[in-house]
Design a protein around this motif. Structure first.
Motif, short mmCIF file in Angstrom:
data_model
loop_
_atom_site.label_atom_id
_atom_site.label_comp_id
_atom_site.label_asym_id
_atom_site.label_seq_id
_atom_site.Cartn_x
_atom_site.Cartn_y
_atom_site.Cartn_z
N LYS A 40 0.83 -1.20 0.00
CA LYS A 40 0.00 0.00 0.00
C LYS A 40 0.87 1.26 0.00
O LYS A 40 0.52 2.26 -0.62
CB LYS A 40 -0.92 -0.01 1.23
N THR A 41 2.02 1.16 0.68
CA THR A 41 2.94 2.31 0.73
C THR A 41 3.29 2.79 -0.67
O THR A 41 3.41 3.97 -0.92
CB THR A 41 4.22 1.92 1.49
N VAL A 42 3.47 1.84 -1.58
CA VAL A 42 3.92 2.19 -2.93
C VAL A 42 2.79 2.10 -3.95
O VAL A 42 3.01 1.96 -5.14
CB VAL A 42 5.10 1.28 -3.37
N VAL A 43 1.57 2.22 -3.47
CA VAL A 43 0.33 2.12 -4.28
C VAL A 43 0.36 0.94 -5.25
O VAL A 43 -0.10 1.02 -6.39
CB VAL A 43 -0.03 3.45 -5.02
N GLY A 44 0.95 -0.16 -4.80
CA GLY A 44 0.94 -1.38 -5.60
C GLY A 44 1.98 -1.42 -6.71
O GLY A 44 1.99 -2.35 -7.51
N CYS A 85 4.82 7.19 1.51
CA CYS A 85 6.14 7.78 1.76
C CYS A 85 6.01 9.30 1.78
O CYS A 85 6.41 9.97 2.74
CB CYS A 85 7.14 7.36 0.67
N ASN A 86 5.43 9.87 0.73
CA ASN A 86 5.25 11.32 0.67
C ASN A 86 4.23 11.79 1.71
O ASN A 86 4.28 12.94 2.15
CB ASN A 86 4.83 11.75 -0.73
N LEU A 87 3.34 10.90 2.12
CA LEU A 87 2.36 11.27 3.12
C LEU A 87 3.02 11.36 4.49
O LEU A 87 2.80 12.31 5.25
CB LEU A 87 1.23 10.23 3.14
#
Lengths: 251, 492
Positions: free
Chosen positions: B248-252, B373-375
């Motif tokens: 989920k961190t890397v939107v898949g 990450c950016n969040l």
């Protein structure tokens, strides 16, 4: 009854003659779906190239007939009356029968509402007018209500369709249905005069069958969001059936 | 090969095209969704496979191609990567000729690999190749599948028209064309109808999908088994939660997933502090530099990088303030920011989940999920706590940017109708080892190249392997590094 039959036919016990029609059409789906699932899940099935296209087209046509029956019962009740005539002859072609061209899709260009007269309204399942009245609002309702239960790849595909507006869902259904109808028909009509075994090989038939099951499931799902359609069932129940169908076509 | 060796190799291989064949099977895993895509790639019929950078398009193409080679008695396949600089620089008749030459070479290579006779000859013209392919299909008694990888270059849309013309002409009853495209590709020329001339399949790894967690756990087991070691894993979460969270961190996105796992691989443990470090590093060392890396490759869209950065900052800020991980943007704003949003989606900042969804503030919009990450980078304290970990794993109420919101008051510049890709004219010192190019060149090597009058990236790309190998301290290994960094620099 399998989940695809239940999803397509809906809850139809108390609909008089329409119940009988849906029962009859549902039996066809019940009969062909397990064969179709078997072709999809097996590797190197020996019968897939011979019988696969026939299975697929039967499911596609019957599914569309079921949806027509639920959206426009008058249409199929007329067909029933004709077939019940004492002098009904199955050996000849009956123009009142459900036809792919005319009842599912049409070449007729839709007129704008202000120029429309009732005799010029095409009632084919996948036309723009039916889209405006039924499919568009139903699709909007579906995508607004599935977010919390959306584990399904097929539902994800629906929510990611890049449509200019929700009524354009019918363009997606129509393009896919036409392509499948045409491809599956070539597999059964024996129009080839040169060997085509390499084109209609296992993988190609499999993907056609998978796409057919996927399409009719999606159409059935959206149909239950049409408030005026017959034999509606609760959306959560529909989502359960859809999930089971998707599980049964795992590769 | 020992498991440790496989894991070591796996950390170095970011892209499918760099993966040696013997490792490909060991490192790659495919979900049910992807198995269906692979089936459609193997089957007869034209397919466009759409996905962002690092989403796994090439891996799916290679897998389909491998399966045909290994198992199919009815199909012959040819894989062609269109990462070719002369092709990229050409258009019109010249594009068609170069394309056809490449295709003829690839067909003959495939015939040779398969020990098939006869060889394939045709004049480098599309219609001639089409006829020759039909004859070849008849001779082999097989249908033919042509895999065109990296056909689409976001900044060069004129060559897309030519490509899709070729795609359409070559497709026939015995020839299937398959091509990879990016989400931003919307121009297919006047003769190609994307609805009727191909089936579009999207690569999408939705975190809500029932296969999501299992898939990423599978990838970790294949490539990073030590990350799942009980001694390493924190008690704050289990392995499924770790795999889901990283996915989920890397939107898949698969490439970003490999990057973040590589980072975690260097840590002694997989706890929340280590995850925090990885996420924050990814924001500064992967995502933001990626936009800078993209800039000179975007042709006419180069001017949109700064508005895209501004848009990203505002989207993430709004979402963070709403304590969410996703956002709905009103469809009319989508129209205005279509290209910057495509750039952000391409780079993996965001991923569109629903095209149309009702908004609480009225109207309809598209929902995007954001990379974590950016969040985290803008979350107060920049620390991943156990509460935040649990919250971000769950489905949440999306933030919204409605039609009248002043948030997106961003100026979009006028674009020119055509523009050369600046990347080819940039000096080679742009390829120095940096955040954008972690496997970039050293200062010493750059000096050596400059002494040889190789001044620009374009010139370096056109210099032959033999000429480069003849230079001091540039052996086989460093040559590969030069080609890899050039590949990263020039191609999408």
């Amino acid at each position: 009854m399998n989940e695809l039959t239940l999803l397509l036919c809906g809850k139809h016990e108390h609909l008089g003659e329409l119940s009988q029609i849906l029962e009859q059409l549902g039996n066809t789906i019940d009969n062909f779906t397990p064969r179709c699932f078997k072709f999809i899940s097996e590797n190197n099935s020996s019968d897939i190239t011979t019988f696969g296209p026939y299975c697929g087209r039967t499911i596609l046509e019957t599914a569309c007939s079921i949806l027509i029956s639920r959206i426009d019962p008058f249409r199929v009740l007329l067909v029933k009356r004709n077939q019940e005539q004492p002098n009904y002859n199955p050996a000849i072609r009956h123009k009142i029968a459900i036809q792919w061209s005319g009842d599912v899709i049409t070449d007729q260009k839709p007129l704008p509402l202000e120029k429309l007269t009732y005799d010029k309204v095409s009632r084919a399942l996948l036309t723009d007018h039916i889209a405006q009245i039924y499919w568009g609002p139903a699709f909007t309702y579906l995508i607004d209500n599935i977010r919390d239960s959306n584990e399904s790849e097929w539902l994800n595909e629906l929510t990611q369709l890049d449509l200019r507006n929700e009524s354009n869902i019918v363009d997606y259904f129509r393009t896919e249905a036409n392509e499948l109808y045409s491809s599956l028909s070539k597999g059964i009509h024996q129009e080839f005069v040169i060997p085509q075994i390499s084109i209609y090989d296992n993988e190609t038939i499999k993907i056609l069958l998978l796409r057919t099951i996927c399409l009719v499931t999606k159409m059935a799902l959206v149909s239950h969001c049409i408030p005026t359609i017959s034999a509606n069932i609760d959306l959560n129940v529909c989502l359960g059936y859809s999930k089971k169908i998707e599980e049964q076509v795992r590769l | 090969m020992l498991e440790e060796e496989i894991e070591e190799q796996g950390t170095l291989i970011l892209a499918a095209e760099d993966c040696p064949p013997d490792l490909f099977k060991k490192l790659h895993r495919f979900s049910q969704h992807e198995e269906r895509i692979i089936l459609s790639l193997v089957a007869h019929g034209p397919v466009l496979l759409r996905g962002g950078r690092g989403s796994g398009k090439s891996a799916l193409f290679k897998e389909a191609h491998n399966r045909i080679k290994e198992k199919s008695s009815t199909t012959f396949s040819v894989y062609l990567s269109l990462r070719n600089l002369p092709l990229l620089r050409s258009q019109g008749v010249e594009y068609e000729e170069k394309f056809c030459e490449l295709l003829i070479q690839s067909i003959n290579l495939a015939l040779k690999e398969n020990k098939k006779h006869p060889s394939f000859s045709a004049t480098p013209a599309v219609n001639n190749i089409q006829q020759s392919l039909v004859k070849l299909s008849s001779k082999l008694k097989k249908r033919i599948v042509l895999f065109f990888d990296d056909a689409a270059h976001l900044g060069r849309e004129t060559s897309l028209t030519e490509f899709f013309d070729i795609f359409r002409i070559l497709s026939s009853s015995s020839i299937s064309c398959k091509a990879t495209i990016y989400p931003g590709i919307t121009k297919f020329g006047t003769r190609f109808d994307v609805c009727n001339d191909a089936t579009v399949r999207n690569i999408s790894r939705n975190e809500n999908s029932e296969f999501f967690a299992a898939f990423f756990l599978d990838v970790m087991k294949a490539r990073y088994p030590s990350l799942l070691d009980d001694n390493k894993t924190s008690h704050a979460f289990d392995k499924i939660q770790l795999a889901t969270f990283l996915g989920k961190t890397v939107v898949g996105n698969m490439r970003a997933f490999i990057f973040i796992c590589n980072q975690l691989h260097e840590s002694q443990k997989n706890g929340l502090p280590e995850l925090t470090r990885c996420l924050v590093n990814m924001a500064s060392d992967y995502y933001w530099p990626l936009l800078e890396e993209l800039k000179p490759k975007l042709g006419i869209y180069e001017l949109l990088i700064n508005p895209s950065i501004e848009l990203a900052e505002k989207i993430f800020d709004t979402t963070s303030k709403a304590n969410s991980t996703s956002i709905i943007i009103h469809r009319e704003l989508m129209q205005k920011f279509v290209k910057p949003l495509e750039i952000l989606e391409y780079a993996g900042f965001i991923s569109r989940r629903e095209v149309s969804i009702a908004m609480k503030s009225g109207g309809r919009g598209s929902r995007f999920t954001l990379n974590l990450c950016n969040l985290l980078e803008i979350t107060h304290g920049k620390r991943l706590t156990s509460e935040l970990f649990a919250t971000w794993l769950k489905e949440d109420q999306p933030a919204e940017i409605h039609i009248n919101s002043p948030i997106l008051d961003i100026k979009i510049p006028e674009l020119s109708s055509d523009k050369e890709l600046s990347i080819l004219n940039l000096p080679i010192k742009s390829l120095i080892k940096s955040k954008a190019y972690p496997y970039g060149l050293t200062a010493t090597k750059i000096e050596i190249l400059q002494k040889e009058q190789i001044k620009t990236i374009g010139e370096l790309a056109e210099t032959s392997d033999e000429q480069l190998r003849s230079l001091p301290t540039i052996g086989k290994k460093y040559l590969k590094r030069i080609r890899d960094v050039l590949g990263q620099a020039i191609w999408m």
